[in-house]
Design a protein around this motif. Structure first.
Motif, PDB file in Angstrom:
ATOM      1  N   GLY A  28     -72.023  28.686  15.588  1.00 51.34           N
ATOM      2  CA  GLY A  28     -71.454  29.925  15.066  1.00 51.34           C
ATOM      3  C   GLY A  28     -70.978  30.829  16.182  1.00 51.34           C
ATOM      4  N   LEU A  29     -71.746  30.856  17.285  1.00 54.16           N
ATOM      5  CA  LEU A  29     -71.353  31.660  18.443  1.00 54.16           C
ATOM      6  C   LEU A  29     -70.066  31.108  19.074  1.00 54.16           C
ATOM      7  CD1 LEU A  29     -72.881  34.116  19.753  1.00 54.16           C
ATOM      8  CD2 LEU A  29     -73.443  32.546  21.610  1.00 54.16           C
ATOM      9  N   LYS A  30     -69.978  29.803  19.185  1.00 55.97           N
ATOM     10  CA  LYS A  30     -68.761  29.201  19.733  1.00 55.97           C
ATOM     11  C   LYS A  30     -67.561  29.497  18.849  1.00 55.97           C
ATOM     12  CE  LYS A  30     -70.937  25.367  22.247  1.00 55.97           C
ATOM     13  NZ  LYS A  30     -71.065  23.895  22.363  1.00 55.97           N
ATOM     14  N   GLN A  31     -67.770  29.442  17.537  1.00 56.60           N
ATOM     15  CA  GLN A  31     -66.678  29.733  16.607  1.00 56.60           C
ATOM     16  C   GLN A  31     -66.208  31.174  16.756  1.00 56.60           C
ATOM     17  OE1 GLN A  31     -68.285  28.614  12.783  1.00 56.60           O
ATOM     18  NE2 GLN A  31     -68.290  26.422  13.284  1.00 56.60           N
ATOM     19  N   PHE A  32     -67.164  32.093  16.914  1.00 59.81           N
ATOM     20  CA  PHE A  32     -66.780  33.489  17.129  1.00 59.81           C
ATOM     21  C   PHE A  32     -65.979  33.640  18.409  1.00 59.81           C
ATOM     22  CE2 PHE A  32     -67.432  37.468  19.334  1.00 59.81           C
ATOM     23  CZ  PHE A  32     -66.926  38.370  18.405  1.00 59.81           C
ATOM     24  N   ILE A  33     -66.458  33.043  19.492  1.00 61.29           N
ATOM     25  CA  ILE A  33     -65.774  33.170  20.786  1.00 61.29           C
ATOM     26  C   ILE A  33     -64.356  32.616  20.692  1.00 61.29           C
ATOM     27  CG2 ILE A  33     -65.757  32.328  23.176  1.00 61.29           C
ATOM     28  CD1 ILE A  33     -68.865  32.519  23.074  1.00 61.29           C
ATOM     29  N   ASN A  34     -64.197  31.502  20.005  1.00 62.38           N
ATOM     30  CA  ASN A  34     -62.863  30.906  19.851  1.00 62.38           C
ATOM     31  C   ASN A  34     -61.928  31.852  19.104  1.00 62.38           C
ATOM     32  OD1 ASN A  34     -63.559  28.531  21.183  1.00 62.38           O
ATOM     33  ND2 ASN A  34     -64.180  27.492  19.296  1.00 62.38           N
ATOM     34  N   ILE A  35     -62.393  32.381  17.982  1.00 59.02           N
ATOM     35  CA  ILE A  35     -61.560  33.294  17.200  1.00 59.02           C
ATOM     36  C   ILE A  35     -61.277  34.571  17.987  1.00 59.02           C
ATOM     37  CG2 ILE A  35     -61.544  34.805  15.172  1.00 59.02           C
ATOM     38  CD1 ILE A  35     -60.864  32.041  14.405  1.00 59.02           C
ATOM     39  N   HIS A 384     -76.875  40.827  18.168  1.00 65.39           N
ATOM     40  CA  HIS A 384     -77.820  41.427  17.223  1.00 65.39           C
ATOM     41  C   HIS A 384     -77.815  40.669  15.896  1.00 65.39           C
ATOM     42  CE1 HIS A 384     -79.972  44.268  14.752  1.00 65.39           C
ATOM     43  NE2 HIS A 384     -78.892  44.536  14.035  1.00 65.39           N
ATOM     44  N   LEU A 385     -76.623  40.374  15.358  1.00 66.45           N
ATOM     45  CA  LEU A 385     -76.553  39.616  14.107  1.00 66.45           C
ATOM     46  C   LEU A 385     -77.247  38.265  14.250  1.00 66.45           C
ATOM     47  CD1 LEU A 385     -72.851  40.156  12.917  1.00 66.45           C
ATOM     48  CD2 LEU A 385     -74.883  41.470  12.283  1.00 66.45           C
ATOM     49  N   PHE A 386     -77.140  37.674  15.437  1.00 64.01           N
ATOM     50  CA  PHE A 386     -77.621  36.304  15.627  1.00 64.01           C
ATOM     51  C   PHE A 386     -79.105  36.215  15.974  1.00 64.01           C
ATOM     52  CE2 PHE A 386     -74.200  32.994  15.685  1.00 64.01           C
ATOM     53  CZ  PHE A 386     -73.261  33.757  15.006  1.00 64.01           C
ATOM     54  N   VAL A 387     -79.846  37.302  15.792  1.00 67.13           N
ATOM     55  CA  VAL A 387     -81.306  37.166  15.836  1.00 67.13           C
ATOM     56  C   VAL A 387     -81.818  36.609  14.503  1.00 67.13           C
ATOM     57  CG1 VAL A 387     -81.542  39.081  17.451  1.00 67.13           C
ATOM     58  CG2 VAL A 387     -81.855  39.503  14.998  1.00 67.13           C
ATOM     59  N   GLU A 403     -63.271  24.615  16.877  1.00 66.83           N
ATOM     60  CA  GLU A 403     -61.941  25.137  17.170  1.00 66.83           C
ATOM     61  C   GLU A 403     -61.165  25.473  15.900  1.00 66.83           C
ATOM     62  OE1 GLU A 403     -60.476  25.898  19.979  1.00 66.83           O
ATOM     63  OE2 GLU A 403     -62.095  25.267  21.308  1.00 66.83           O
ATOM     64  N   LYS A 404     -61.593  24.924  14.763  1.00 66.85           N
ATOM     65  CA  LYS A 404     -60.825  25.074  13.534  1.00 66.85           C
ATOM     66  C   LYS A 404     -61.583  25.797  12.422  1.00 66.85           C
ATOM     67  CE  LYS A 404     -58.209  20.800  14.309  1.00 66.85           C
ATOM     68  NZ  LYS A 404     -57.845  19.466  13.747  1.00 66.85           N
ATOM     69  N   GLU A 405     -62.892  25.852  12.504  1.00 67.76           N
ATOM     70  CA  GLU A 405     -63.691  26.393  11.407  1.00 67.76           C
ATOM     71  C   GLU A 405     -64.546  27.566  11.876  1.00 67.76           C
ATOM     72  OE1 GLU A 405     -65.229  23.221   8.563  1.00 67.76           O
ATOM     73  OE2 GLU A 405     -65.004  22.048  10.410  1.00 67.76           O
ATOM     74  N   ILE A 406     -64.956  28.381  10.922  1.00 64.21           N
ATOM     75  CA  ILE A 406     -65.842  29.518  11.244  1.00 64.21           C
ATOM     76  C   ILE A 406     -67.006  29.601  10.265  1.00 64.21           C
ATOM     77  CG2 ILE A 406     -64.035  30.883  12.359  1.00 64.21           C
ATOM     78  CD1 ILE A 406     -63.882  32.555   9.774  1.00 64.21           C
ATOM     79  N   ASP A 407     -67.299  28.513   9.567  1.00 57.00           N
ATOM     80  CA  ASP A 407     -68.346  28.554   8.535  1.00 57.00           C
ATOM     81  C   ASP A 407     -69.735  28.819   9.109  1.00 57.00           C
ATOM     82  OD1 ASP A 407     -66.125  27.654   7.032  1.00 57.00           O
ATOM     83  OD2 ASP A 407     -67.510  26.835   5.542  1.00 57.00           O
ATOM     84  N   HIS A 408     -70.028  28.311  10.288  1.00 58.85           N
ATOM     85  CA  HIS A 408     -71.349  28.576  10.871  1.00 58.85           C
ATOM     86  C   HIS A 408     -71.468  30.056  11.250  1.00 58.85           C
ATOM     87  CE1 HIS A 408     -73.060  24.711  10.616  1.00 58.85           C
ATOM     88  NE2 HIS A 408     -72.388  24.132  11.589  1.00 58.85           N
TER      89      HIS A 408
END
Length: 615
Positions: A28-35, A384-387, A403-408
């Motif tokens: 989920g963190l990687k998805q956020f960073i990508n977006i 904070h959200l990811f605690v 690289e394509k999804e943000i579901d996590h």
């Protein structure tokens, strides 16, 4: 703006979800960073925004004088969604499931624009949505916009009646069949919230003490001819109890705004946060819970307790051993920190710090975000959200392409139910950075809901146009949230507010009444409505648009001044003036039937309530 469908699939057990929690957070963190890196400089030139309304389906029995929630939402939803499935590009409305098997959520098929004249389309859209639901109801059913069904979780509160069996929530009051069963997410949230917490819920809502209310309230429940007594007193008398995620079956009104870019979204997030308690008090609409008049007017803290999945260690009741953090708030609560550069800085040489409440962070994730180039205020927000752990994980969604999804990312984000929410751009769409405004209670009529939606939309315009600063310390926002839910808070409470919003470095935080905040205080603060009116007067708009917006502002002004009642105040007055009310705080089946009938008449325009609407 495109609205994502709720995920469907096979939810993992809590133990399986827990084992994969680190996997979800990591990706989920990687998805956020990508977006973030792809869209941090992206601009959305056209303002788009929309509202979300949650409806309850009620079955009326005129001969028996009963009004029960109708557990047909999935059947109704199937019909409502047909247009979107067949013609997704031209669908007039979008319909989504909600937690209760008696609830549906509706939004406009296309977002509203930033043109002020578009505000006139909000109420007609709401009216048509309600008519659309009514097309698929039985002759004895109605769709109401009511925050809390007065006898939710009382015996036989539904149609059809349900046996008092509950495996997911382990609730004494709220059977599993009252939870939407077509979308496994809801039952999984219910079960996993309780399993993660590890102990029972003891949610107590104070009963409003009336003339003949007993000092010790004992309810008698009859389930299949077997009497079970439960005393609700424990050490303190006169409390109504919930014991599970029952409160998720309440309804609300939400508004989402697409910003010009990420920085504007961060500004709106921060500036709207101090407004949340004010709008919660103005929209107060839920004074009755589990068949009793109570000492609260709003749903917020009840839901906050109902979905509080923190363990004893995370609540600070036991020393940390298995868990990582002491977490001060429930997942459903007010925000913990501002995220714009303005909100994150010190004001006037450290005299005032807006982020004055310690925020628990995942330091490892914070470092990873900062190293990836994420600005510190947003990095701290995400850390904070990811605690939190994910609450629901579908087996089909465990492995994703970051690289394509943000579901996590959404898995964590969507179960942090805060007063405002920063929403990411959606991959492969024109949907940009958005802010969701979440505190409002849903109102009885489409006129009221449109009035508040348009008022909030206009607030965003004056915030950005005038570069207003409504920031106050987060600790004061938290205190305001507590006060906003008290009985008759508009009349009885004062709220911390920045009385000099035109000064970006203002530290003039003082206590003001809702009336002073909304309508102004001579020589002190101009008031939110006068600011909006000034903005409208400086804008070229048609007379028809101006008049309707004036009608909306007059309603809100009257509520703030106390000239008009809030929905909560009107409901309480209706109950206490009912011929069968015994001044014992109890809201019976007959009172509930007459109340729901009156609410339906108000919506249809066949009943007049001058103290509620001014006419």
């Amino acid at each position: 703006m495109t609205r994502k469908e709720l995920a469907k699939g096979s939810p993992l057990s809590w133990q399986e979800t827990k084992q994969k929690a680190s996997h979800v957070r990591k990706h989920g963190l990687k998805q956020f960073i990508n977006i973030y890196n792809k869209t941090k400089d992206t601009r959305s030139p056209a303002l788009k925004w929309g509202d979300e309304i949650e409806y309850m389906i009620i079955a009326l029995d005129q001969s028996a004088k009963t009004a029960h929630v109708s557990l047909r939402s999935n059947e109704i939803l199937e019909s409502l969604q047909r247009e979107e499935i067949e013609n997704p590009e031209t669908a007039r409305f979008l319909w989504r499931p909600e937690y209760g098997a008696y609830m549906v959520e509706g939004t406009p098929g296309k977002p509203y624009s930033g043109v002020l004249k578009d505000l006139l389309t909000v109420e007609p859209c709401m009216i048509q949505r309600r008519k659309e639901i009514q097309k698929y109801l039985k002759s004895n059913e109605i769709a109401v916009t009511l925050t809390s069904y007065p006898r939710l979780a009382c015996p036989f509160f539904s149609e059809p009646p349900l046996p008092q069996e509950s495996s997911s929530s382990k609730s004494t009051f709220f059977p599993d069949m009252a939870i939407n069963h077509m979308y496994p997410r809801y039952r999984a949230i219910t079960f996993n919230t309780r399993e993660r917490r590890g102990d029972d819920y003891h949610i107590r809502i104070p009963v409003m003490k009336d003339q003949l209310t007993r000092n010790s309230i004992t309810e008698v429940f009859e389930f299949e001819e077997e009497e079970v007594e439960e005393t609700l007193t424990e050490s303190i008398p006169n409390f109504v109890c919930y014991d599970s995620v029952d409160g998720m079956g309440y309804c609300c009104l939400q508004v989402t705004f697409q910003a010009f870019n990420m920085d504007e979204a961060r500004t709106l997030y921060d500036q709207l946060a101090p407004i949340c308690p004010i709008l919660l008090a103005l929209t107060a609409a839920s004074p009755v819970h589990r068949g009793f008049l109570t000492g609260t007017d709003c749903r917020w803290n009840i839901i906050s307790q109902c979905v509080d999945c923190r363990t004893k260690e995370e609540r600070g009741l036991e020393p940390l051993s298995r868990d990582r953090f002491i977490i001060p708030k429930s997942r459903y609560d007010s925000i913990s920190a501002y995220i714009s550069n303005e909100g994150s800085r010190y004001v006037k040489l450290l005299i005032l710090m807006y982020n004055d409440v310690p925020v628990v962070l995942n330091d490892h994730y914070l470092l990873e975000l900062l190293e990836a180039g994420v600005e510190e205020p947003i990095a701290r927000h995400i850390a904070h959200l990811f605690v939190r752990d994910p609450l629901v994980l579908f087996s089909e969604k465990v492995d994703q392409e970051d690289e394509k999804e943000i579901d996590h990312f959404d898995n964590i984000q969507s179960t942090n139910w805060q007063t405002v929410r920063l929403k990411l751009p959606l991959p492969d769409t024109d949907v940009g950075w958005r802010v969701e405004f979440r505190p409002c209670e849903v109102q009885i009529t489409d006129f009221e809901n449109a009035a508040f939606v348009c008022f909030i939309a206009l607030l965003t315009r004056i915030i950005l146009s005038y570069k207003l600063n409504f920031l106050i310390p987060i600790s004061k926002v938290d205190e305001n949230m507590k006060r906003s839910q008290e009985k008759d808070a508009i009349k009885n409470c004062k709220f911390y507010f920045n009385s000099n919003p035109f000064d970006s470095d203002s530290d003039e935080v003082t206590e003001m009444t809702i009336n002073e905040i909304i309508n102004g205080k001579d020589g002190y603060f101009s008031g939110l409505i006068p600011l909006v009116e000034s903005f409208l007067n400086a804008t070229e708009i048609e007379a028809e648009t101006h008049q309707r917006l004036h009608d909306y502002l007059r309603l809100i002004s009257g509520r703030a001044s106390g000239e008009l009642q809030t929905a909560a105040s009107w409901i309480r007055s209706f109950v206490r003036s009912h011929p069968s009310y015994k001044f014992d705080s109890q809201v019976t089946e007959e009172i509930t039937y007459d109340l729901i009938t009156a609410i339906n008449q108000l919506e249809q325009g066949t009943r007049k309530e001058p103290l509620l609407y001014g006419y």
